[in-house]
Design a protein around this motif. Structure first.
Motif, short mmCIF file in Angstrom:
data_model
loop_
_atom_site.label_atom_id
_atom_site.label_comp_id
_atom_site.label_asym_id
_atom_site.label_seq_id
_atom_site.Cartn_x
_atom_site.Cartn_y
_atom_site.Cartn_z
N THR B 211 0.86 -1.16 0.21
CA THR B 211 0.15 0.09 -0.01
C THR B 211 0.91 1.35 -0.12
O THR B 211 0.40 2.28 -0.35
N PRO B 212 1.96 1.40 0.55
CA PRO B 212 2.85 2.59 0.63
C PRO B 212 3.16 3.03 -0.76
O PRO B 212 3.25 4.30 -0.85
N LEU B 213 3.14 2.16 -1.65
CA LEU B 213 3.67 2.69 -2.87
C LEU B 213 2.46 3.66 -3.67
O LEU B 213 2.65 4.46 -4.34
N VAL B 214 0.93 3.68 -3.03
CA VAL B 214 0.02 4.62 -3.60
C VAL B 214 0.53 6.20 -3.31
O VAL B 214 0.21 7.10 -3.87
N ALA B 215 1.44 6.24 -2.37
CA ALA B 215 1.96 7.63 -2.11
C ALA B 215 2.44 8.18 -3.33
O ALA B 215 2.52 9.35 -3.17
N THR B 216 3.23 7.46 -4.31
CA THR B 216 3.87 8.06 -5.31
C THR B 216 3.03 8.40 -6.33
O THR B 216 3.47 9.19 -7.18
N ILE B 217 1.93 8.10 -6.12
CA ILE B 217 0.82 8.81 -7.18
C ILE B 217 0.01 10.00 -6.37
O ILE B 217 -1.32 9.97 -6.55
N THR B 218 0.36 10.54 -5.14
CA THR B 218 -0.30 11.55 -4.29
C THR B 218 -1.41 11.13 -3.75
O THR B 218 -2.22 11.91 -3.42
N VAL B 219 -1.59 9.95 -3.38
CA VAL B 219 -2.83 9.37 -2.49
C VAL B 219 -2.11 9.63 -1.07
O VAL B 219 -0.86 9.18 -0.77
N VAL B 220 -2.73 10.32 -0.02
CA VAL B 220 -2.38 10.19 1.19
C VAL B 220 -2.50 9.39 2.17
O VAL B 220 -3.47 9.50 2.73
N ASP B 221 -1.81 8.47 2.20
CA ASP B 221 -1.71 7.35 3.27
C ASP B 221 -0.93 7.57 4.49
O ASP B 221 -0.23 8.75 4.24
#
Lengths: 267, 270
Positions: B211-221
């Motif tokens: 899940t932390p990979l989504v941070a690379t497309i600006t989703v704020v987890d």
């Protein structure tokens, strides 16, 4: 580090966005996918292949370090004292529970920081840690935790009689390791290790986050420069897939080689 | 002696077995390290980011839950058609699994977000459709790619699980006059899920770690919150350590929950 405005087609005001997309369309219209992927400099194919080379290099390095850690870790877990065993358990549990991305950042920052502090304490100059070496070490430590478990399981799968026979012949522990334990565990370890190799090749993509020029990072650079995001990510995907399929062929061969002379219970 | 007190004595014996002297020393060292970290490291940024961090944790858990449920729903047909489906269904399913499992998730995520995302605006009918407001945001791409990834990995597991259900059981069910659908619903699927459950736990932990990979497309987890702290305060270790602890806790909860679930399953199979 992460997608700044220039690399992100979907941020910014609508007007600005529109401009960028028109610009992207013009770029797409001007250059076909083949031009973009050409190997010589106007095309970016050479950069992608260089990235792939780096990825493979990191994967090989990390996988090798992982196996070395794994052999040591497995022997520590099986034959080590209580403290060694607990510490190794802690290592494998922690590494397998924390996301690779977080581990990479932690080990990357902490590792380079520690080495530099050590060098300063010893009176040397600070050094810039080579990204390649740092990446290999960090991924190697991550791989080590997984391969410890794989190799431990494989050693446990060796028929006990073989080890007892080696002891009865009076082999020293080192000789037994080299002649009996390692070769005999290989057929049991290879499926797990093969899986780890495939994970290693894919985990190299995570080093793009710390800005290392492996395939994913090269692809992003090429894509954001030419605005041909679709073409380049598709091409990189094809390269990774080829690497995986090629690895699968090799793995099948190695597996057959490691199983030679083994009694096949199934099939 | 009642069963309950026997249980208690058993638990006590196990605890004293676990708490060997060297473990006590290790625990003491660990606690000392934690105290050192609490005293000597900088935690003054925590109050400022407290709300954001809670939101981040909540978003991480939410992404994990949604993608696992959707991915599993996709994985069942993907695994099933590979075992018994016609060729025109099993071949695409096989290639779907191979392609997704053969390429890095980070690349898939960027391919969907940057690649597909940059193609969409070219088509006026997409810009005018009701989906456009969603397609302009990052989270649908994050959900989509994580779902596909989970579906591919779990589809492979479900393929093995479906194939592993004993043929005799299915034939018996047919002989009892169950319809094909009923055989699937009552016999084949439940047994396959029982078989897949231990791997399901592992896959779900792997999904959490993805899940932390989504941070690379600006989703704020929660990972993105930690990077934001690092970038705006230049404090490196503290947010990362806290982040690692948070992921450890979520992993622990996941593992325990799956263990509870597994304990409820009748363990005579086949």
């Amino acid at each position: 580090m992460r997608g700044s405005g220039a690399q992100n087609p979907k941020r910014g005001s609508a007007e600005h966005d529109g401009d960028r997309h028109i610009e992207a369309l013009i770029h797409l219209a001007q250059a076909s996918a083949f031009d973009l992927l050409a190997l010589s400099p106007p095309g970016w194919g050479g950069n992608l292949l260089r990235g792939l080379m780096n990825s493979v290099l990191i994967a090989v390095g990390a996988f090798s370090i992982g196996i070395l850690i794994g052999i040591g870790g497995a022997f520590g877990k099986l034959y080590g004292g209580p403290v060694t065993r607990d510490l190794l358990e802690l290592y494998t549990t922690l590494v397998r529970a924390i996301p690779e991305l977080v581990l990479i950042l932690l080990l990357y920052f902490a590792g380079t920081d520690l080495i530099n502090r050590l060098l300063e304490a010893l009176g040397y100059q600070r050094i810039d840690i080579n990204g390649l070496v740092a990446g290999i070490c960090v991924l190697g430590i991550v791989q080590g935790a997984y391969s410890t478990e794989v190799i431990r399981g494989a050693i446990l799968a060796i028929p006990q009689g073989q080890i007892e026979a080696a002891r009865a012949y009076g082999m020293s522990p080192g000789l037994m390791l080299r002649r009996i334990t390692l070769p005999a565990m290989l057929p049991f370890a290879i499926p797990g290790l093969a899986n780890l190799w495939l994970i290693a090749t894919k985990d190299t993509a995570l080093l793009a986050i710390v800005g290392f020029n492996e395939l994913t990072q090269e692809t992003r650079t090429a894509a954001s420069t030419t605005k041909a995001y679709f073409t380049f990510f598709l091409a990189a995907g094809a390269l990774y897939l080829l690497l995986t399929l090629f690895s699968n062929v090799i793995i099948a061969r190695v597996e057959r080689w490691a199983r030679r002379g083994m009694y096949m219970e199934t099939h | 002696m009642s069963a309950r007190s026997a249980d208690l004595i058993d638990a006590g014996a196990r605890a004293s077995l676990w708490l060997q002297p060297h473990r006590l020393v290790l625990i003491a060292i660990g606690l000392a390290l934690v105290v050192c970290a609490a005293v000597f490291m900088r935690w003054d940024w925590l109050p400022d980011y407290y709300d954001l961090a809670l939101q981040g944790i909540w978003r991480t858990i939410w992404i994990l839950a949604v993608t696992c449920v959707l991915g599993f729903m996709l994985a069942v047909p993907i695994g099933f058609v590979q075992v018994t489906g016609p060729r025109w269904l099993s071949l695409p399913a096989y290639w779907f699994c191979t392609v997704i499992r053969g390429t890095p998730l980070l690349l898939q995520l960027w391919f969907l977000y940057y690649g597909l995302g940059s193609l969409f605006p070219q088509f006026p009918w997409i810009r005018e459709s009701f989906l456009w407001p969603y397609l302009r945001q990052a989270w649908p791409y994050a959900i989509l790619s994580l779902t596909l990834s989970y579906a591919a990995y779990e589809g492979e597991v479900m393929r093995g699980a479906f194939a592993g259900v004993a043929r005799g059981q299915l034939e018996t069910a047919r002989a009892f006059g169950m319809s094909r659908w009923k055989v699937f619903r009552r016999i084949w699927l439940p047994q396959a899920i029982y078989r897949a459950l231990p791997t399901l736990a592992g896959e779900t932990v792997l999904q959490l770690k993805a899940t932390p990979l989504v941070a690379t497309i600006t989703v704020v987890d929660i990972y993105a919150v930690a990077s934001r702290v690092r970038q705006s305060t230049f404090i490196v270790y503290e947010p990362l350590l806290l982040l690692a602890v948070i992921y450890l806790c979520i992993t622990g909860i996941l593992v325990l929950a799956f263990r509870k679930l597994e304990a409820r399953i009748p363990n005579r199979l086949g």
